[in-house]
Design an enzyme around this catalytic site. Sequence first.
Site, PDB file in Angstrom:
ATOM      1  CB  CYS A  33      -0.901   0.063   1.098  1.00  0.00           C
ATOM      2  SG  CYS A  33      -2.306   1.022   1.050  1.00  0.00           S
ATOM      3  CG  HIS A  44      -3.395  -3.450   3.459  1.00  0.00           C
ATOM      4  ND1 HIS A  44      -2.242  -2.792   4.364  1.00  0.00           N
ATOM      5  CD2 HIS A  44      -3.886  -2.608   2.853  1.00  0.00           C
ATOM      6  CE1 HIS A  44      -2.424  -1.535   4.278  1.00  0.00           C
ATOM      7  NE2 HIS A  44      -3.221  -1.237   3.081  1.00  0.00           N
ATOM      8  CD  GLU A  95      -0.746  -5.458   6.273  1.00  0.00           C
ATOM      9  OE1 GLU A  95      -0.628  -5.899   5.382  1.00  0.00           O
ATOM     10  OE2 GLU A  95      -0.956  -4.419   6.460  1.00  0.00           O
TER      11      GLU A  95
END
Lengths: 236, 740, 87
Positions: free
Chosen positions: A88, A205, A207
């Site tokens: 990002c 993302h 994560e």
Amino acid sequence: MTKPQVGVVVFPGSNCEQDVVHAFRYLGAEARYIWHHETDVSGFDVLVLPGGFAYGDYLRTGAIAAFSPIMDSVRAFAHEGGPVIGICNGFQILCEAGLLPGALRRNTGLKFRCIPVQVRVETTASPFTSSAGEGQVLEIPINHFEGNYFCDDETLSVLERDNRIAFRYCSPDGETTAEANPNGALANIAGIISEAGNVLGMMPHPERAIDPEVGGTDGEVIFRSVMAASSLVTQG
Amino acid sequence: MSTPEDLHRQLGLTDEEYERIEGILEREPNRAELAMFSVMWSEHCSYKSSRIHLKTLPSEGPDILVGPGEGAGIVKVGDLAVALRLESHNHPSFVEPFQGAATGIGGVVRDVLSVGARPIALFDPLRFGPLPVEGRVPQTVGERNRFLVEGVVSGISSYGNCIGVPTVGGEVKFEDCYSGNPLVNVMCIGVAPVERIHHARADGPGNKVLLLGSKTGRDGIGGVSVLASASFGDDDADKRPSVQVGDPFTEKLLIEACLELMEAGLVVGIQDLGGAGLSCATSESAANAGNGMKVNLEAVPRREQGMEPFEVLISESQERMLVIVEEKDAERALSICDKWGLAASVIGEVAAGGRLEVTDNGSIIADVPAASLGDGPIYDRPIQAPHWIEDLARQEVGASPPDDLGKTLLELLAAPNIASKSWVWEQFDHQVMLGTVVTPGHDAAVIRLPSSSERIAVSTDGNGRYCYLDPFLGAQHAVAEAYRNVSAVGARPIAITNCLNFGNPERPEVMWQFAESVRGMGEACMALGTPVTGGNVSFYNETSGSAIYPTPVVGMVGVMPRDVIPPPIGFQNEGDVIALVGMTSDDLGGGEYARTILGKIGGRVPRLDLGTEATNGTVVRRLIELGLVSSTHDCSEGGIGVTVAESCIAGGIGASLELDDELAPHVWLFSESPSRYVISYPESRSDEVIELVAGSNGHIARIGAVGGNELIWGPEIRLDLETLTATYKRSFAEAMGYAR
Amino acid sequence: MKFEVAIDVMPRREISDPQGQTIERALPTLGFDGFESVRVGKRIAVVMEAETEAQARDIIEQACQRFLTNPQIEHFSYSLTVMQGTT
């Protein structure tokens, strides 16, 4: 076997660094923060530039962070073949720093979007996707205002020719349709890889899709791939 | 030039208040002192009209660590301190919606930070005038309302996303009365180890006073501009911004730097700068410790040249914190700020003796007892029940059924008050920090806490329409609905905070609404075991003499063990039983059906039995704990019809409802009787569920079964899932002018 | 007549400009010294048609005040040139 060492760079205004560290630790890696004023990245197997709003996104997203002291070390690390992931805002910084081609523009809808999207794995010949299947569809959240990838025609044809598009936005059944494109990105591009193949920039993302309690587990394959690749490097 | 006697009135101080200031100082106040008193004794800072009512609220309980009076209330959850604070930023958001909402978030985040907690979640209870699509207000008014929604949502998105605190819940409601005065309330939750709670106390004479963050400009001082020196000239008005611009980047640095200072053990006391700026932060923190303070104004970094001392003293510039450190630690504290790229300066020191002494390059600007600024007047304002109350209550709503129940249900699902607000919350980062277990769009948000076996559930609720019709009962409903929302995800409610939005307290009928609301809220909190940890009062919400509905908003926190799985609101399995916990009566009064379908604001607000509310909440939590249910959903606005439709849409599966022979069809479907939940569970669990509910004196009735791809109710309603989903999910974006 | 108009929109002086301040702080750390009072605005370029220059100016000013800027936090200035070959 020693655990892969992941360094997560923290710029003023980064805000996903804790999540990235949590995700890598959850998957069994060692992960530590690197303050952007530091320059020593020795001992790390993977570097991650996390999401957030480095310097408040002022001037242009990633523009001020691209000049932070750490970036010379990131560049050197990448030149030596070390894997680097920009997520990002990290992707935006890598583009501003010239480590990846192109730029991220405002979403065509002119709105910030925080939604789960599907992306299709376009190549498995990279340290970031080696554990995935070709064409595998992953559901990973996006969270950005400037994720509309752009590059010139020539760059696009090189990216396509050299298999450097890592992910494209797609429908749940893997079609790269216009409806599946959340931000207007050129050719539905969600992530790209550097010429040498060891720098990945992506808007979604991963994560946020590691821990089953929050957001699913589809992001795991990306982090696991790079962990496997780095332990090969370490052992070799 | 005006005499001080004229000045104090222009500053909003009464003659009595001015005399009191003279008594405190034993002399006439100078201009700067007058500025400080006028701001500190304003309604906003002193709570002078509300205080006698607020002190009746229950504020103690086994889970409460810090009650009202600090920057935020604190409850104990396992080994952690959870801070909660709800605030309003109504007027600034009407003037400039983007910046007003953005700076509202900044303020409430600093409140939570000031008690030592890391902000971990934001909620935004919002109220606006109707959108053009409803046709309730003239087109231009509707368009202005839509512009406000767009701006407020963008402002929250911009600021909240940048500081990396997830926005995980809130509400967006529409009523005619908010056209000239939208409500932008913001709630922040924070978390800290119990031993790291900090206070706004300037202990230890000789300790240094640090000002962290942005430079000080002429922000928020319009109200006292009459104090400007005559020499300043007429174009002075131009120099005072009517809008404050938020800087989320500096706020993020402020969060990280303050937390690092606290973790390093350097912080003796800490307070945010909000209303009344330095005047408030310095006097309050000194007075809290029984001390005084010496402040050197020349050390305050300024954004512009030529600011007068009084302007620096009362400026409300954003993104600033006051931190008290020991002299030996000052250098280290400054270097931590420097590491984060955050400006910080030593602006004074704590002094014994209780006086706040302000100097500017050696000359004395103000010298007042620190405690006197916070010790403002307290008023018991007259109250008078408004004449309209009885007329409204007598209004007949919903005697005759609509022609087409299916069409009516779709109309309700499309109404901006009910339709999915995903258009709003998809613009908010609701995932950062990886703690959001239950996301926006559900009854309550569920957040996991770092290294804890507990989770918290949070809901914000308030029903201005109910409060307009009956402020006592309406405020009770706000507490009860929050209780229900938190219970519906399986959490035990433990505390609330509130934001009380009202009109002009000098009008007896507004004061009556306020007093009744507080009384109702207090009784409900007592009965449901959720003490009030603090709150915020926002008066003067009116335009051209017409006040908003009295709108007390409640933010409730509940706790649940990590191993209890919050059930989804959506139906899950073909063949599951659909049941209603709680009883349905003829309760269309004040409801969404009356407003949206009949266009009527009136009738009697549904009766609420707090004992039943507690019983049903306990029962539902127990069902969840035992893993007996497939889904739970709070049944409120739009009644069973809307609730069941939402469960179908969320689960992607249809339902068949059974006919009820006691109530008229439209009453049964759309009545908003409180204390109800729509749950579903496998047929095989039926006996266990019924036994458990009956054994707890709860009431449960089977109302249908999950299955198919239609919502069916007798011969009257037959709606396919696709239509329901499209109506519910697309209507709000369309009403905002975005066809998707 | 056709006009080429460049409208500069800037944050008003008394309004905090976080973006300008952040850039100002960053410049010296990148080795660019001597900058002060950094403020960030935007330029809106338009081509427009109007009977006369006076009419064009009137329209631009109204558009700026009512739509293109937020007068509470921004002010504007503009330059206008007649496009060659238009009457």
